[in-house]
Design an enzyme around this catalytic site. Structure first.
Site, PDB file in Angstrom:
ATOM      1  N   GLU A 139       0.821  -1.227   0.000  1.00  0.00           N
ATOM      2  CA  GLU A 139       0.000   0.000   0.000  1.00  0.00           C
ATOM      3  C   GLU A 139       0.847   1.266   0.000  1.00  0.00           C
ATOM      4  O   GLU A 139       0.650   2.164   0.829  1.00  0.00           O
ATOM      5  CB  GLU A 139      -0.967   0.001   1.188  1.00  0.00           C
ATOM      6  CG  GLU A 139      -2.003  -1.075   1.085  1.00  0.00           C
ATOM      7  CD  GLU A 139      -3.144  -0.971   2.097  1.00  0.00           C
ATOM      8  OE1 GLU A 139      -3.049  -0.180   3.058  1.00  0.00           O
ATOM      9  OE2 GLU A 139      -4.136  -1.695   1.918  1.00  0.00           O
ATOM     10  N   GLU A 196      -5.642  -8.128  -0.546  1.00  0.00           N
ATOM     11  CA  GLU A 196      -6.348  -7.790   0.702  1.00  0.00           C
ATOM     12  C   GLU A 196      -7.791  -7.494   0.334  1.00  0.00           C
ATOM     13  O   GLU A 196      -8.058  -6.567  -0.436  1.00  0.00           O
ATOM     14  CB  GLU A 196      -5.735  -6.576   1.404  1.00  0.00           C
ATOM     15  CG  GLU A 196      -4.423  -6.865   2.079  1.00  0.00           C
ATOM     16  CD  GLU A 196      -3.944  -5.718   2.967  1.00  0.00           C
ATOM     17  OE1 GLU A 196      -4.774  -5.027   3.592  1.00  0.00           O
ATOM     18  OE2 GLU A 196      -2.717  -5.514   3.010  1.00  0.00           O
TER      19      GLU A 196
END
Ligand code: AHR
Length: 504
Positions: free
Chosen positions: A180, A299
């Site tokens: 991320e 995710e």
């Protein structure tokens, strides 16, 4: 089952083995173990627990992970990885340092590291997916970790692994280039160009050690990120020839009592996938490349993030505090099933995925420290899909009623996908209606003579019912008797996840 009255809405679909999307990918059924809260400590690892084995791994959790049908496990983060020094977690446990974990405001005791994870992964029968730190670290440390893990022996770091008790190389195939990195919350957050350059140089060097590894570049942390789309385009411009996957992350929650929109949130996942596929293919065209980049949805889950964000972070740097311990209800499980349907429907491009996470932290498995372990409601759709989705994913194009949502406009009440193997065709279906059952008529003529082997439904009068340590079986799939064969017709209760298995 009697024919439904005129007041019961009806949806229809056709199952035809000729309408193939792609093979069912085992990697669709990945999960995630991060050093976060109680995922590692008192989750997978708890020496002294009555079920712990010689390595300190909880036997009850291992057993549930196997039952869940997990294929791949991403490790060690998540936000945690962006401040992690992997070498803190190897070697004699008594000399490993305790460190501040800035991502989760905790203390990391480093009792569990890459060698313990690999031992656990072997016992669980799962493929590892390792992330390197591109937040506070870079090319050199990624190379060190790869050398430690994948080089058989004869170099400083591979010999260190052997001396630490792992004689054989860990032989890890799939590697995430950071986590991320588009998120301002990430330690070492970067612009797309900065990250793309670093990911490219890391990938190039890692392939010099092991050319056959599969590499995942960070995509967006959500479709609502302000850089969504532009991030993927820039990162792939820098990395196209060097990586195999671009990642996607998405979490959903019910907002302000709007259950209708929540049940339809797979619409966002659909938009996410089609946007990233279009962006990757645009870069491919510009590069004149024949190589295709796949999506690693590494995710995804239901996560009551707004509740987490409303809490104060722990103040005193605790070890393994209870964090992100969402207790899932029936509607959450139905949404999770619907998100899985979306991933399966896109198996041509989404070839890896990880439910975040495995245990205690927004997880299908919950534990008490020193005590019991149980299946959350969300355990069931995942376990059923992993067990019964086999062979090829079939394209199904249902027709049926629509309903209006505040977030996504008009959305089909039925959400479905099917898979087809030689001995079994399985239909996975969600009824998103909050008030009415749905009669589903299935045209099976192209399958030849088939019979219903099993039909189950995950549903109930209270959509907010949860499983607890004391009532672990309150929400679980039950046989669905509202089914008839020739023609196949099944009644799907409101807010339900359904599995219909057909055999010869
Ligand atoms: O899964 C929980 C967190 O969600 C992960 O650490 C991070 O990557 C994401 O924001």
């Amino acid at each position: 089952m009697p024919a439904p009255g005129p007041e019961v809405p009806t949806a229809r679909l056709t199952l035809d083995p000729a309408f193939r999307v792609a093979p069912v990918r085992r990697r669709t059924f990945g999960t995630f173990v991060e050093h976060l809260g109680r995922c590692v400590y008192t989750g997978v690892y708890e020496p002294g627990h009555p079920t712990a084995d010689e390595d300190g791994f909880r036997g009850d959790v291992l057993e549930l992970a196997r039952e869940l049908g997990v294929s791949t496990v991403r490790y060690p983060g998540g936000n945690f990885v962006s401040g992690y020094r992997w070498e803190d977690g190897v070697g004699p446990v008594e000399s490993r340092p305790r460190r501040l974990d800035l991502a989760w405001h905790s203390t990391e005791p480093n009792l569990f590291g890459v060698d313990e994870f690999m031992r656990w992964a072997r016992k669980a029968g799962v493929e590892p997916m390792m992330a390197v730190n591109l937040g506070t670290r870079g090319v050199a440390e990624a190379l060190d970790l790869l050398e430690y893990c994948n080089v058989p022996s004869g170099t400083a770091l591979s010999d260190m692994r052997v001396a630490n008790g792992a004689k054989e190389p860990h032989d890890i195939r799939m590697w995430c280039l950071g986590n991320e990195m588009d998120g301002p919350w990430q330690i070492g957050h970067k612009t797309a160009r900065e990250y793309g350059r670093l990911a490219a140089e890391t990938a190039r060097a890692m392939r010099m050690i092991d050319r056959d590894i599969e590499l995942v570049a960070c995509g967006s942390s959500g479709s609502s990120m302000p850089t969504f789309g532009a991030w993927e385009a820039t990162v792939l411009e820098e990395t196209y020839d060097l990586v195999d996957f671009i990642s996607c992350h998405a979490y959903y929650e019910e907002k302000e009592g709007d259950l209708g929109s929540f049940l339809a949130c797979a619409t966002d996942m659909e938009h996410f996938i089609s946007s990233v596929v279009a962006t990757a293919d645009h870069v491919r065209a510009r590069n004149g490349s024949s190589k295709r980049i796949d999506l690693s949805f590494d995710e995804w889950n239901v996560w009551y993030l707004s509740r987490f964000q409303a809490q104060e972070p722990p103040r005193d740097w605790p070890v393994a505090p209870p964090l992100l311990e969402d207790h899932y209800h029936l509607a959450d499980a139905v949404v999770l099933g619907s998100l899985l349907i979306t991933l399966l429907r896109h198996s041509d491009r989404v070839t890896a995925a990880c439910l975040a996470q495995l245990v205690n932290v927004i997880a299908p498995i919950m534990t008490e420290p020193g005590g019991r372990a149980w299946r959350q409601t969300t355990f069931h759709p995942f376990a059923q899909a992993s067990a019964h989705a086999r062979g090829e994913v079939l394209r199904v194009e249902p027709s049926g009623p629509l309903y209006e949502t505040a977030e996504f406009g008009e959305v089909p009440v039925l959400h479905a996908v099917a898979t087809h193997a030689e001995d079994e065709t399985t239909l996975f279906a969600v009824n998103r209606s909050t008030s009415a059952p749905l009669s589903l008529e299935v045209d099976t003529r192209a399958l030849g003579a088939v019979r219903v082997i099993e039909a189950t439904t995950l549903s109930g009068p209270d959509v907010y019912a949860r499983n607890t340590a004391d009532s672990p079986g309150r929400v679980a799939p039950r046989p669905n008797a509202d089914i008839q064969q020739d023609p196949l017709r099944v009644l799907l209760p409101p807010v339900s996840w359904n599995v219909i298995r057909l055999g010869r």
